[in-house]
Design a protein around this motif. Sequence first.
Motif, PDB file in Angstrom:
ATOM      1  N   ALA A   1      -2.924   6.512   7.542  1.00 30.08           N
ATOM      2  CA  ALA A   1      -2.392   6.856   6.085  1.00 30.08           C
ATOM      3  C   ALA A   1      -3.576   7.347   5.431  1.00 30.08           C
TER       4      ALA A   1
ATOM      5  N   VAL B   1      -3.919   7.938  -1.285  1.00 33.91           N
ATOM      6  CA  VAL B   1      -3.529   8.682  -2.254  1.00 33.91           C
ATOM      7  C   VAL B   1      -3.862   7.944  -3.818  1.00 33.91           C
TER       8      VAL B   1
ATOM      9  N   GLY C   1       0.325  11.745  -6.874  1.00 30.64           N
ATOM     10  CA  GLY C   1       0.638  10.787  -6.015  1.00 30.64           C
ATOM     11  C   GLY C   1       1.225  11.207  -4.453  1.00 30.64           C
ATOM     12  N   SER C   2       0.390  11.982  -3.862  1.00 27.59           N
ATOM     13  CA  SER C   2       0.724  12.642  -2.758  1.00 27.59           C
ATOM     14  C   SER C   2      -0.670  13.085  -1.967  1.00 27.59           C
TER      15      SER C   2
ATOM     16  N   ASP D   1       1.249  11.726   2.774  1.00 27.35           N
ATOM     17  CA  ASP D   1       1.622  10.225   2.471  1.00 27.35           C
ATOM     18  C   ASP D   1       1.878  10.339   0.891  1.00 27.35           C
TER      19      ASP D   1
ATOM     20  N   ALA E   1       2.592   7.984  -2.715  1.00 27.03           N
ATOM     21  CA  ALA E   1       2.616   6.667  -3.458  1.00 27.03           C
ATOM     22  C   ALA E   1       4.038   6.719  -3.826  1.00 27.03           C
ATOM     23  N   PRO E   2       4.249   5.266  -4.199  1.00 25.67           N
ATOM     24  CA  PRO E   2       5.615   5.282  -5.039  1.00 25.67           C
ATOM     25  C   PRO E   2       5.861   5.969  -6.223  1.00 25.67           C
TER      26      PRO E   2
ATOM     27  N   GLY F   1      10.510   5.747   4.158  1.00 25.98           N
ATOM     28  CA  GLY F   1      10.801   5.832   2.808  1.00 25.98           C
ATOM     29  C   GLY F   1      11.807   6.749   2.619  1.00 25.98           C
TER      30      GLY F   1
ATOM     31  N   ASN G   1       8.909  11.250  -3.713  1.00 25.11           N
ATOM     32  CA  ASN G   1       9.240   9.993  -3.159  1.00 25.11           C
ATOM     33  C   ASN G   1      10.388   9.287  -4.131  1.00 25.11           C
TER      34      ASN G   1
ATOM     35  N   GLY H   1       8.660   2.140  -2.528  1.00 22.76           N
ATOM     36  CA  GLY H   1       7.529   1.928  -1.536  1.00 22.76           C
ATOM     37  C   GLY H   1       6.804   2.978  -1.419  1.00 22.76           C
ATOM     38  N   SER H   2       6.064   3.164  -0.422  1.00 21.39           N
ATOM     39  CA  SER H   2       5.311   4.354   0.081  1.00 21.39           C
ATOM     40  C   SER H   2       6.265   5.064   0.950  1.00 21.39           C
TER      41      SER H   2
END
Length: 215
Positions: A64, A67, A72-73, A97, A99-100, A121, A159, A163-164
């Motif tokens: 992973a 981030v 946030g990615s 990847d 993040a929330p 996710g 997202n 969560g991730s």
Amino acid sequence: MAAPLLFLTFLAITCWVAWASEPSPLQDFCVADLNSPVKVNGLVCKDPKLVEAKDFFWSGLNVAAAVNNPVGSQATPVSVAQIPGLNTLGISLVRIDFAPHGINPPHTHPRATEILTVLEGTLLVGFVTSIPENRLITKTMNKGDVFVFPVGLIHFQQNIGNGSAVALAALSSQNPGVILIANAIFGSNPDISTDILAKAFQTDPAIITNIQAKF
């Protein structure tokens, strides 16, 4: 020119344009010589006698990415730069990847169609069609779902879970390119004139200056 001949000429030109993006390779492989100073439309081939298994291999897509950016990615590409053996084969990968509540901001790939699979996710994905409709097409995706973004169209992923999230995308080019819309418009070097952008976005130049300062 007779009508049938005119039609055949038009058909030939149309087919040539359709196939002109990334032509099929003319040999088994053309492993990229990443150190060659020669500039071509693609990368120069390495001597086939010097090709090794490592030229077709890369490890690490299971890791992973960190981030730690405002959107946030984070993308982990697997293109010809990582696997020289992809040269002329017209395909690449990218792991994304999230993040929330993170986003992969609106962007385009000028040289590739993208097919995206959610590994973990829940993502909201979408793309916008061209003028005159400018139609927004969106879909909520869960683990195992697949979605296609047509070549050149602005698209995004968000997202929407707590969560991730992780997605894997395949692209129809060894070097698809990426144009982040906000970065290109507000972070160009040198800056696009605030007057131009203010008129384009129908807003005050001071607002444009404030946005440009963030890029």
